[in-house]
Motif scaffolding. Structure first.
Motif, short mmCIF file in Angstrom:
data_model
loop_
_atom_site.label_atom_id
_atom_site.label_comp_id
_atom_site.label_asym_id
_atom_site.label_seq_id
_atom_site.Cartn_x
_atom_site.Cartn_y
_atom_site.Cartn_z
N MET A 1 -0.92 22.59 -14.98
CA MET A 1 -2.14 21.77 -14.91
C MET A 1 -2.56 21.29 -16.29
SD MET A 1 -4.28 24.11 -12.22
CE MET A 1 -3.36 24.91 -10.89
N CYS A 2 -2.00 21.91 -17.33
CA CYS A 2 -2.33 21.53 -18.71
C CYS A 2 -1.44 20.36 -19.14
CB CYS A 2 -2.14 22.73 -19.63
SG CYS A 2 -3.14 24.17 -19.17
N ASP A 3 -1.84 19.70 -20.21
CA ASP A 3 -1.13 18.50 -20.66
C ASP A 3 0.11 18.84 -21.48
OD1 ASP A 3 -3.12 16.40 -19.78
OD2 ASP A 3 -4.39 17.67 -21.02
N ILE A 4 0.02 19.89 -22.28
CA ILE A 4 1.10 20.28 -23.19
C ILE A 4 1.23 21.79 -23.11
CG2 ILE A 4 1.91 20.29 -25.59
CD1 ILE A 4 -0.08 17.93 -26.05
N ARG A 5 2.48 22.28 -23.12
CA ARG A 5 2.70 23.73 -23.04
C ARG A 5 3.52 24.19 -24.24
NH1 ARG A 5 2.10 21.33 -18.67
NH2 ARG A 5 3.99 20.13 -19.10
N LEU A 6 3.01 25.20 -24.94
CA LEU A 6 3.76 25.92 -25.95
C LEU A 6 4.01 27.32 -25.41
CD1 LEU A 6 1.77 25.03 -29.22
CD2 LEU A 6 3.45 23.65 -27.99
N ALA A 7 5.12 27.93 -25.79
CA ALA A 7 5.44 29.26 -25.26
C ALA A 7 5.88 30.19 -26.37
CB ALA A 7 6.55 29.16 -24.21
N SER A 8 5.53 31.45 -26.22
CA SER A 8 6.08 32.47 -27.11
C SER A 8 7.46 32.88 -26.58
CB SER A 8 5.16 33.68 -27.18
OG SER A 8 5.34 34.53 -26.07
N THR A 9 8.22 33.52 -27.42
CA THR A 9 9.56 33.96 -27.01
C THR A 9 9.50 35.00 -25.88
OG1 THR A 9 9.48 35.53 -28.85
CG2 THR A 9 10.67 33.47 -29.21
N LEU B 1 2.84 19.35 -9.09
CA LEU B 1 2.84 19.40 -10.56
C LEU B 1 4.23 19.61 -11.14
CD1 LEU B 1 -0.27 21.71 -10.76
CD2 LEU B 1 -0.19 19.42 -11.76
N LEU B 2 4.94 20.64 -10.66
CA LEU B 2 6.19 21.04 -11.29
C LEU B 2 7.25 19.94 -11.27
CD1 LEU B 2 7.52 23.43 -12.75
CD2 LEU B 2 8.33 24.24 -10.51
N PRO B 3 7.47 19.22 -10.14
CA PRO B 3 8.49 18.16 -10.16
C PRO B 3 8.18 17.05 -11.15
CG PRO B 3 7.89 18.74 -7.90
CD PRO B 3 6.89 19.41 -8.79
N ARG B 4 6.92 16.81 -11.42
CA ARG B 4 6.55 15.75 -12.35
C ARG B 4 6.83 16.14 -13.80
NH1 ARG B 4 3.88 14.54 -7.85
NH2 ARG B 4 3.13 12.39 -7.55
N ILE B 5 7.01 17.42 -14.04
CA ILE B 5 7.27 17.90 -15.40
C ILE B 5 8.75 18.10 -15.64
CG2 ILE B 5 6.86 19.79 -17.02
CD1 ILE B 5 4.14 20.19 -15.57
N ILE B 6 9.46 18.75 -14.71
CA ILE B 6 10.86 19.08 -14.95
C ILE B 6 11.81 18.34 -14.02
CG2 ILE B 6 10.27 21.34 -15.89
CD1 ILE B 6 11.22 22.61 -13.27
N LYS C 1 15.13 28.47 -21.77
CA LYS C 1 15.46 27.59 -20.65
C LYS C 1 14.30 26.65 -20.35
CE LYS C 1 18.66 27.78 -18.35
NZ LYS C 1 19.93 27.02 -18.41
N ALA C 2 13.07 27.15 -20.45
CA ALA C 2 11.90 26.30 -20.22
C ALA C 2 11.85 25.16 -21.22
CB ALA C 2 10.63 27.15 -20.30
N LEU C 3 12.23 25.42 -22.46
CA LEU C 3 12.28 24.38 -23.48
C LEU C 3 13.38 23.37 -23.16
CD1 LEU C 3 11.28 23.31 -26.25
CD2 LEU C 3 13.00 24.79 -27.31
N GLU C 4 14.53 23.86 -22.77
CA GLU C 4 15.65 22.98 -22.42
C GLU C 4 15.28 22.06 -21.26
OE1 GLU C 4 19.98 23.51 -20.23
OE2 GLU C 4 19.23 25.16 -21.47
N TRP C 5 14.53 22.57 -20.30
CA TRP C 5 14.16 21.81 -19.11
C TRP C 5 12.94 20.93 -19.32
CZ3 TRP C 5 14.84 25.40 -14.22
CH2 TRP C 5 16.21 25.66 -14.04
N GLY C 6 12.27 21.04 -20.46
CA GLY C 6 11.09 20.23 -20.70
C GLY C 6 9.82 20.80 -20.10
N LEU C 7 9.87 22.05 -19.65
CA LEU C 7 8.67 22.69 -19.12
C LEU C 7 7.69 23.01 -20.25
CD1 LEU C 7 7.10 23.93 -16.76
CD2 LEU C 7 8.49 26.00 -17.02
N VAL C 8 8.23 23.35 -21.42
CA VAL C 8 7.40 23.57 -22.61
C VAL C 8 7.91 22.67 -23.72
CG1 VAL C 8 6.93 25.96 -21.93
CG2 VAL C 8 8.79 25.48 -23.54
N GLU C 9 7.02 22.40 -24.68
CA GLU C 9 7.36 21.50 -25.78
C GLU C 9 7.83 22.24 -27.01
OE1 GLU C 9 7.44 18.25 -25.30
OE2 GLU C 9 6.87 18.77 -23.26
N GLN C 10 7.51 23.53 -27.11
CA GLN C 10 7.85 24.29 -28.30
C GLN C 10 7.89 25.76 -27.96
OE1 GLN C 10 5.20 23.45 -31.55
NE2 GLN C 10 5.99 25.09 -32.86
#
Length: 266
Positions: free
Chosen positions: A124-132, A154-159, A178-187
């Motif tokens: 639901m957020c615009d940008i996602r950052l993730a910790s390892t 939501l999910l299909p529109r992101i990945i 994997k989330a970074l590779e798929w574009g689920l997170v930006e960093q």
């Protein structure tokens, strides 16, 4: 009971921490839902707010629904099928409507597991950052249920549909890489640097005009379901509003004078 949301303010940046680490920030009570709705309503009225950062205290971002309550058919999972339908519609489904439509940009700093409704909350957020240490799962099928809070939209529109289908049909967990590779997170950041990176991004966003940020976000939202010609028409209308703000004049003057603009949200 301790409020679910711990809210901090630094200038135009609002940092929101889900603060029930003992339940891994499970999101299931009417009170928790109301806190999210009330927060979004307050931020829509607060024209000095420019960006929000959402994270979780403790080891998890948000573990989704309370499985114990599901097992006992208690809390929001109690009642007949008709009652449960209304519980979803009048309960947790208010969060995607409130948070996704919030005028200011929202950054999810995913500090740990984001599971089920927790993943959907991050989406639901615009940008996602993730910790390892973050992991993600659209895990509803593992409990014999479906995404009830907007994840299927939501999910299909992101990945993309194929990857969203894979996550939804298997319930499998993916890690931050994997989330970074798929574009689920930006960093992806270390756990220690996650909030510093989120704040740095928030500061870059908040350095811009609040009016421009709100109008830009609305265009991005509307563009997801409009034809190009309709979006261009809306863009022209929004642009005409933006050109007549004091912030626009200040931005142009600062550019010409080679200085940092001082926006007053007027």
């Amino acid at each position: 009971m301790t409020p679910f949301l711990h809210i901090e303010r630094a200038g135009g940046i609002v940092t929101v921490r889900m603060n029930h680490p003992d339940t891994r920030n499970a999101l299931t009570t009417p009170g928790q839902i109301q806190e999210f709705v009330d927060l979004c309503a307050a931020l829509r009225r607060d024209k000095s707010a420019r960006v929000m950062v959402l994270t979780g205290n403790g080891s998890a971002f948000c573990a989704g629904g309370n499985v114990k309550d599901m097992h006992e058919r208690a809390g929001i999972f109690a009642g007949s099928p008709y009652a449960l339908r209304d519980t979803y519609r009048d309960g947790i489904q208010r969060i995607p409507l409130a948070l996704y439509e919030l005028d200011i940009p929202v950054i999810a700093a995913v500090n740990g597991p984001a599971i089920g409704a927790g993943l959907d909350l991050a989406c639901m957020c615009d940008i996602r950052l993730a910790s390892t240490s973050a992991v993600f799962a659209e895990s509803f099928v593992r409990l014999g249920i479906v995404p009830g809070d907007g994840g299927a939209w939501l999910l299909p529109r992101i990945i993309g549909v194929p990857r969203a289908s894979l996550m939804s049909f298997t319930g499998d967990t993916i890690n931050a890489v994997k989330a970074l590779e798929w574009g689920l997170v930006e960093q992806v950041c270390t756990h220690q640097t996650l909030m510093a990176e989120a704040r740095s991004l928030a500061e870059r966003i908040a350095s811009n005009s609040g009016h421009a940020l709100r109008l830009c976000k609305r265009l991005l939202r509307e563009g997801q379901h409009m034809r190009l010609d309709s979006l261009l028409e809306l863009s022209a209308a929004y642009q005409s509003l933006a050109h007549h703000t004091e912030d626009h004049q200040e931005a142009v003057s600062a550019f010409v004078e080679k200085r940092t603009p001082d926006y007053l949200d007027r």
